[in-house]
Enzyme design. Structure first.
Site, short mmCIF file in Angstrom:
data_model
loop_
_atom_site.label_atom_id
_atom_site.label_comp_id
_atom_site.label_asym_id
_atom_site.label_seq_id
_atom_site.Cartn_x
_atom_site.Cartn_y
_atom_site.Cartn_z
N GLU A 50 0.86 -1.08 0.14
CA GLU A 50 -0.11 0.10 -0.01
C GLU A 50 0.90 1.28 0.08
O GLU A 50 1.04 1.96 0.85
CB GLU A 50 -1.12 -0.08 1.33
CG GLU A 50 -1.90 0.97 0.97
CD GLU A 50 -2.80 1.04 2.16
OE1 GLU A 50 -3.73 1.84 2.25
OE2 GLU A 50 -2.48 0.20 3.37
N GLU B 130 0.31 11.58 3.91
CA GLU B 130 1.81 11.53 3.89
C GLU B 130 2.46 12.53 2.99
O GLU B 130 3.59 12.48 2.60
CB GLU B 130 2.11 10.22 3.37
CG GLU B 130 1.44 9.17 4.19
CD GLU B 130 1.94 7.71 3.58
OE1 GLU B 130 2.90 7.81 3.23
OE2 GLU B 130 0.94 6.74 3.65
#
Length: 171
Positions: free
Chosen positions: A158, A167
């Site tokens: 992932e 992120e």
């Protein structure tokens, strides 16, 4: 039914906070850059993985895809986190699963999840960045392939993480 290990928050905290090293196979320790230590440290938090696992749509989509693709295959799970995708691959009938996790705390959790589900014979969990444990990965893959080339049929990863924007992948 998937068995998730009980891990004390204190044990996680003791293993992760301030740690800038990644313990690989046979105790090999690779130094991490500050950026890597921060990134992998964030994924060493049980709360991060709990949030991902509680996303039923996401988890069921991964499970369905893995069950459709992995039976009889050799699988490499890069960034295995809690180990749930590696467990799904083994439950789906993967011949062998090699799971790699850079966070020492999560690698320990993944091992406990694998063992708790009785899958340690088919699932190996290595701790370290995949580039740092490549020789150990290759060795396990050669074993899975009867001594032949270190090849995998399926890579599970992932790489975008959860919710994408968490992120900072976009400027």
């Amino acid at each position: 039914l998937l068995h998730l290990a009980s891990v004390s928050p204190r044990a996680f905290s003791e293993q992760m906070h301030g740690q800038k090293r990644s313990r690989g196979p046979e105790g090999v320790v690779a130094a991490l850059s500050d950026a890597d230590a921060a990134y992998f440290g964030a994924y060493g938090q049980l709360a991060t993985h709990r949030m991902m696992l509680q996303d039923a749509t996401r988890t069921q989509a991964f499970k369905a895809a893995i069950f459709a693709i992995c039976p009889g295959k050799v699988v490499l799970d890069v960034g295995c986190g809690s180990g749930v995708l590696a467990v799904f691959a083994a439950q789906a009938g993967a011949r062998r699963v090699v799971a790699v996790e850079a966070s020492a705390a999560m690698a320990a959790c993944a091992r406990a999840v694998v063992e708790g589900n009785g899958l340690a014979e088919r699932v190996s969990v290595l701790c370290g960045r995949v580039e740092d444990v490549a020789e150990a990965v290759d060795s396990l893959l050669r074993q899975a392939n009867g001594g032949a080339a270190a090849l995998v049929d399926v890579i599970v990863s992932e790489w975008m993480g959860y919710m994408l924007v968490c992120e900072n992948m976009f400027p």
